[in-house]
Write an enzyme that holds these catalytic residues in place. Sequence first.
Site, PDB file in Angstrom:
ATOM      1  N   HIS A  46     124.874 157.590   3.432  1.00 22.60           N
ATOM      2  CA  HIS A  46     124.663 156.443   4.309  1.00 22.60           C
ATOM      3  C   HIS A  46     125.493 155.235   3.863  1.00 22.60           C
ATOM      4  O   HIS A  46     125.202 154.100   4.220  1.00 22.60           O
ATOM      5  CB  HIS A  46     123.180 156.087   4.359  1.00 22.60           C
ATOM      6  CG  HIS A  46     122.361 157.125   5.058  1.00 22.60           C
ATOM      7  ND1 HIS A  46     122.099 158.349   4.497  1.00 22.60           N
ATOM      8  CD2 HIS A  46     121.785 157.138   6.278  1.00 22.60           C
ATOM      9  CE1 HIS A  46     121.366 159.065   5.337  1.00 22.60           C
ATOM     10  NE2 HIS A  46     121.167 158.353   6.422  1.00 22.60           N
ATOM     11  N   MET A 176     112.735 156.875   2.810  1.00 23.56           N
ATOM     12  CA  MET A 176     112.634 158.292   3.112  1.00 23.56           C
ATOM     13  C   MET A 176     112.637 158.545   4.615  1.00 23.56           C
ATOM     14  O   MET A 176     112.084 157.776   5.392  1.00 23.56           O
ATOM     15  CB  MET A 176     111.355 158.880   2.507  1.00 23.56           C
ATOM     16  CG  MET A 176     110.088 158.189   2.945  1.00 23.56           C
ATOM     17  SD  MET A 176     108.605 158.882   2.163  1.00 23.56           S
ATOM     18  CE  MET A 176     108.369 160.332   3.162  1.00 23.56           C
TER      19      MET A 176
END
Length: 337
Positions: A46, A176
């Site tokens: 990411h 998460m």
Amino acid sequence: MTKTIQSKEMNDVLTSLFSKYGFTDEKAKLLAEVHTENTLHGVNSHGINRVPFFIEQLKLGLINKDIESEKVESFGCIERWDGKLGSGVINAIKCTNRAIEIAKENGMGLVALRNTNHWMRAGYYGWMMAKQNCIGILFTNTEPNMPAWGGKEARLGNNPLVISIPRKKGHIVLDMAMSQFSFGKMNEYKLNNQSLPFDGGWDTNGNLTRNPEEILTTKSGLPIGYWKGSALSMVLDILATLLSAGKSTYKLGLEPHEYGVSQIYLCINPNTYNDNELQEKLTEEIIAYTRDVTPTQPNGKTYYPGERSLINKIKNEKEGMKVSEEIWKKIIDLLNK
């Protein structure tokens, strides 16, 4: 194959790249800082790996580089904002800062954002809140990429959730996805020609698999905790949609590309309670208790959420970041094209 890149080089290259694609100097520097910081924390999936994806979204016209989110409604310490399909990172930083500002004035602040784009590493904004000595609860919905438990077709998003808690000895930051592996992480395994260490989703024959390419093809990730993760994904989507009056995972799935997602930025100012020493004591007790165990591996230990992320950053600042040669070449080609 990987190569080592220092953070300054990455930041400089990305700043030039984002400037080339029409972002102002200020926004280009901010985007470069976020992608570099995410990579420093060891979240290449990411960080640096998402840059070609971000440029592709720009080319497709899914991101409006000239617009930022704006407040559209206010209800005391709760606000609704419209992202106007601007950069997900720029919008997220703006809404995170606004939630912090409201919380410091009122004890708690909530910004519900609609019509925005991928915010890259969700944990970045949790770290922002923790660094301001605030507690954060943030989440987003996504396009359908998981089946609801008991079904075959993808109907749920993997809807990342962040919970951050400030701490003097190192902030606690849970980041998460509702899938066993985020789709960015599965792309990273695919890029490295590696299998997942555990089953991560279903293949085209409806069987659980560790092959990331098959799961990326079917868009059928395995929910964390099976039916429990399925339920949690659903309620996060409902909350993000209702509070922002934005698009749901269902609506996002009607489009050929993911854009216009809904997000929540909830910030709590723990200083409101005037018992900071007690808060710190209680937090340390909990962490110490979880550490006081027999490790499952030789020389092993338990970690609090965010601890290994911070370890990665310190190591990568010193030694440089390991990045995919393929990804870095794509970025350099985009810059020189």
